[in-house]
Design a protein around this motif. Structure first.
Motif, PDB file in Angstrom:
ATOM      1  N   ASP A 182       0.795  -1.224   0.000  1.00 29.89           N
ATOM      2  CA  ASP A 182       0.000   0.000   0.000  1.00 29.89           C
ATOM      3  C   ASP A 182       0.833   1.282   0.000  1.00 29.89           C
ATOM      4  O   ASP A 182       0.453   2.251  -0.656  1.00 29.89           O
ATOM      5  N   ILE A 183       1.944   1.317   0.720  1.00 32.32           N
ATOM      6  CA  ILE A 183       2.784   2.529   0.732  1.00 32.32           C
ATOM      7  C   ILE A 183       3.812   2.488  -0.387  1.00 32.32           C
ATOM      8  O   ILE A 183       3.946   3.435  -1.165  1.00 32.32           O
ATOM      9  N   HIS A 184       4.542   1.398  -0.460  1.00 22.27           N
ATOM     10  CA  HIS A 184       5.699   1.338  -1.359  1.00 22.27           C
ATOM     11  C   HIS A 184       5.380   1.554  -2.836  1.00 22.27           C
ATOM     12  O   HIS A 184       6.039   2.371  -3.498  1.00 22.27           O
ATOM     13  N   PRO A 185       4.388   0.873  -3.433  1.00 20.64           N
ATOM     14  CA  PRO A 185       4.200   1.003  -4.880  1.00 20.64           C
ATOM     15  C   PRO A 185       3.900   2.430  -5.338  1.00 20.64           C
ATOM     16  O   PRO A 185       4.401   2.870  -6.370  1.00 20.64           O
ATOM     17  N   ILE A 186       3.096   3.146  -4.574  1.00 19.49           N
ATOM     18  CA  ILE A 186       2.737   4.502  -5.002  1.00 19.49           C
ATOM     19  C   ILE A 186       3.912   5.462  -4.844  1.00 19.49           C
ATOM     20  O   ILE A 186       3.961   6.517  -5.466  1.00 19.49           O
ATOM     21  N   CYS A 187       4.893   5.059  -4.010  1.00 20.17           N
ATOM     22  CA  CYS A 187       6.093   5.871  -3.832  1.00 20.17           C
ATOM     23  C   CYS A 187       7.268   5.324  -4.635  1.00 20.17           C
ATOM     24  O   CYS A 187       8.404   5.781  -4.464  1.00 20.17           O
ATOM     25  N   ASN A 188       6.994   4.360  -5.490  1.00 20.46           N
ATOM     26  CA  ASN A 188       8.009   3.842  -6.395  1.00 20.46           C
ATOM     27  C   ASN A 188       8.505   4.973  -7.286  1.00 20.46           C
ATOM     28  O   ASN A 188       7.730   5.840  -7.699  1.00 20.46           O
ATOM     29  N   LEU A 189       9.793   4.968  -7.600  1.00 20.07           N
ATOM     30  CA  LEU A 189      10.403   6.066  -8.343  1.00 20.07           C
ATOM     31  C   LEU A 189       9.698   6.325  -9.669  1.00 20.07           C
ATOM     32  O   LEU A 189       9.435   7.477 -10.029  1.00 20.07           O
ATOM     33  N   ARG A 190       9.350   5.265 -10.395  1.00 21.45           N
ATOM     34  CA  ARG A 190       8.740   5.474 -11.715  1.00 21.45           C
ATOM     35  C   ARG A 190       7.338   6.069 -11.593  1.00 21.45           C
ATOM     36  O   ARG A 190       6.918   6.873 -12.432  1.00 21.45           O
ATOM     37  N   VAL A 191       6.609   5.691 -10.529  1.00 22.26           N
ATOM     38  CA  VAL A 191       5.271   6.239 -10.311  1.00 22.26           C
ATOM     39  C   VAL A 191       5.360   7.704  -9.923  1.00 22.26           C
ATOM     40  O   VAL A 191       4.654   8.562 -10.472  1.00 22.26           O
ATOM     41  N   ALA A 192       6.236   8.006  -8.972  1.00 17.60           N
ATOM     42  CA  ALA A 192       6.383   9.382  -8.506  1.00 17.60           C
ATOM     43  C   ALA A 192       6.854  10.297  -9.631  1.00 17.60           C
ATOM     44  O   ALA A 192       6.344  11.422  -9.794  1.00 17.60           O
ATOM     45  N   LYS A 193       7.812   9.827 -10.421  1.00 15.47           N
ATOM     46  CA  LYS A 193       8.319  10.654 -11.522  1.00 15.47           C
ATOM     47  C   LYS A 193       7.224  10.952 -12.540  1.00 15.47           C
ATOM     48  O   LYS A 193       7.120  12.069 -13.055  1.00 15.47           O
ATOM     49  N   TYR A 194       6.406   9.952 -12.825  1.00 12.58           N
ATOM     50  CA  TYR A 194       5.322  10.158 -13.786  1.00 12.58           C
ATOM     51  C   TYR A 194       4.336  11.207 -13.271  1.00 12.58           C
ATOM     52  O   TYR A 194       3.913  12.100 -14.016  1.00 12.58           O
ATOM     53  N   ALA A 195       3.968  11.092 -11.990  1.00 10.77           N
ATOM     54  CA  ALA A 195       3.024  12.047 -11.405  1.00 10.77           C
ATOM     55  C   ALA A 195       3.583  13.464 -11.455  1.00 10.77           C
ATOM     56  O   ALA A 195       2.865  14.425 -11.777  1.00 10.77           O
ATOM     57  N   ILE A 196       4.859  13.597 -11.151  1.00  8.71           N
ATOM     58  CA  ILE A 196       5.490  14.917 -11.137  1.00  8.71           C
ATOM     59  C   ILE A 196       5.546  15.508 -12.539  1.00  8.71           C
ATOM     60  O   ILE A 196       5.241  16.691 -12.746  1.00  8.71           O
ATOM     61  N   GLU A 197       5.914  14.672 -13.514  1.00  5.71           N
ATOM     62  CA  GLU A 197       5.969  15.150 -14.898  1.00  5.71           C
ATOM     63  C   GLU A 197       4.591  15.584 -15.393  1.00  5.71           C
ATOM     64  O   GLU A 197       4.447  16.622 -16.044  1.00  5.71           O
ATOM     65  N   GLN A 198       3.574  14.787 -15.060  1.00  9.32           N
ATOM     66  CA  GLN A 198       2.222  15.116 -15.515  1.00  9.32           C
ATOM     67  C   GLN A 198       1.649  16.356 -14.826  1.00  9.32           C
ATOM     68  O   GLN A 198       0.782  17.028 -15.368  1.00  9.32           O
ATOM     69  N   SER A 199       2.144  16.648 -13.623  1.00 16.02           N
ATOM     70  CA  SER A 199       1.635  17.805 -12.872  1.00 16.02           C
ATOM     71  C   SER A 199       2.220  19.121 -13.384  1.00 16.02           C
ATOM     72  O   SER A 199       1.774  20.191 -12.977  1.00 16.02           O
ATOM     73  N   GLN A 200       3.235  19.037 -14.234  1.00 12.28           N
ATOM     74  CA  GLN A 200       3.911  20.213 -14.797  1.00 12.28           C
ATOM     75  C   GLN A 200       4.398  21.165 -13.703  1.00 12.28           C
ATOM     76  O   GLN A 200       4.231  22.377 -13.782  1.00 12.28           O
ATOM     77  N   GLY A 201       4.983  20.555 -12.672  1.00 14.32           N
ATOM     78  CA  GLY A 201       5.593  21.353 -11.620  1.00 14.32           C
ATOM     79  C   GLY A 201       4.721  21.612 -10.398  1.00 14.32           C
ATOM     80  O   GLY A 201       5.191  22.161  -9.402  1.00 14.32           O
ATOM     81  N   ALA A 202       3.462  21.223 -10.461  1.00 12.71           N
ATOM     82  CA  ALA A 202       2.576  21.457  -9.314  1.00 12.71           C
ATOM     83  C   ALA A 202       2.899  20.523  -8.156  1.00 12.71           C
ATOM     84  O   ALA A 202       2.599  20.828  -7.000  1.00 12.71           O
ATOM     85  N   ILE A 203       3.498  19.380  -8.453  1.00 13.08           N
ATOM     86  CA  ILE A 203       3.865  18.397  -7.436  1.00 13.08           C
ATOM     87  C   ILE A 203       5.380  18.265  -7.413  1.00 13.08           C
ATOM     88  O   ILE A 203       6.023  18.219  -8.466  1.00 13.08           O
ATOM     89  N   THR A 204       5.949  18.220  -6.223  1.00 12.31           N
ATOM     90  CA  THR A 204       7.385  17.958  -6.074  1.00 12.31           C
ATOM     91  C   THR A 204       7.581  16.525  -5.606  1.00 12.31           C
ATOM     92  O   THR A 204       6.656  15.902  -5.066  1.00 12.31           O
ATOM     93  N   MET A 205       8.791  16.003  -5.802  1.00 11.26           N
ATOM     94  CA  MET A 205       9.090  14.650  -5.349  1.00 11.26           C
ATOM     95  C   MET A 205       8.890  14.536  -3.844  1.00 11.26           C
ATOM     96  O   MET A 205       8.272  13.577  -3.354  1.00 11.26           O
ATOM     97  N   GLN A 206       9.404  15.496  -3.104  1.00  9.55           N
ATOM     98  CA  GLN A 206       9.273  15.443  -1.656  1.00  9.55           C
ATOM     99  C   GLN A 206       7.810  15.545  -1.230  1.00  9.55           C
ATOM    100  O   GLN A 206       7.356  14.818  -0.340  1.00  9.55           O
TER     101      GLN A 206
END
Length: 205
Positions: A102-126
């Motif tokens: 439940d925690i790990h997959p959504i914080c997987n690097l590839r998932v987080a990077k995709y979300a950040i890229e799609q947010s166009q800067g609205a979301i940071t990795m941290q």
């Protein structure tokens, strides 16, 4: 010869390193650099078609998925990570899966990077990591016993999942002040040789 194909900061690999240490096994660590995309190489995809780490070569076979690998080691090396009745083992698996599934997959690097890229800067990795790791660990806090380990008096499966996730939480500056039980358990786990030796800072990278 035992070979672990892993990446130093992978929490899934971290779990397996702990299990190997608890089993008293010696292994060769083969780095699969996730940042450089080595997980998508033909060589690694032949070991794990998912293109993920870890992959463990042991007993003439290659195993993937950290929880499956740990349970294999538990069954073949008598680690005692899932003791008790069927109900007690189900509870331990639930704790482990609350972290690893439940925690790990959504914080997987590839998932987080995709979300950040799609947010166009609205979301940071941290910001992404804090949004999911914190609430996830709060739920685990409510589920665990009051130490010294997740399941009570001895090391069990969820402990192998907890410490790597605490490492990730600290890396991303997640506030752990409201998690006294988990902080106490993590501090105890850090004193155990197999857990200490598996730390990312002691892993080739």
């Amino acid at each position: 010869m035992i070979q672990l194909f892993d990446y130093w900061r992978s929490s899934a690999s971290y779990r397996v390193r702990i299990a190997l240490g608890l089993a008293g096994l010696h292994w060769d660590s083969v780095t699969v650099n996730l940042v450089k995309g080595e997980q998508r190489s033909a060589a690694h995809l032949s070991r794990n078609p998912q293109g993920l780490v870890p992959a463990l070569e042991i007993d003439g076979q290659i195993f993937t998925q950290s929880l499956a690998i740990i349970e294999y080691l538990d069954e073949t090396r008598a680690l005692g990570l899932l003791p008790g009745t069927a109900a007690e083992r189900a509870r331990l698996r639930a704790l482990a899966q609350a972290i690893a599934i439940d925690i790990h997959p959504i914080c997987n690097l590839r998932v987080a990077k995709y979300a950040i890229e799609q947010s166009q800067g609205a979301i940071t990795m941290q910001g992404w990591m804090q949004a999911f790791i914190g609430p996830g660990l709060e739920a685990v806090e409510a589920m665990v016993e009051d130490g010294p380990y997740c399941g009570g008096a001895r090391v069990t499966l969820p402990d192998l999942c907890l410490l790597p996730q605490i490492y990730n939480a600290q890396r991303w500056e997640v506030d752990l002040s409201a998690l006294p039980k988990l902080r106490k358990i993590a501090a105890q786990l850090e004193t155990l040789p197999a857990f200490a030796a598996a730390h990312p800072d002691k892993t080739p990278h």
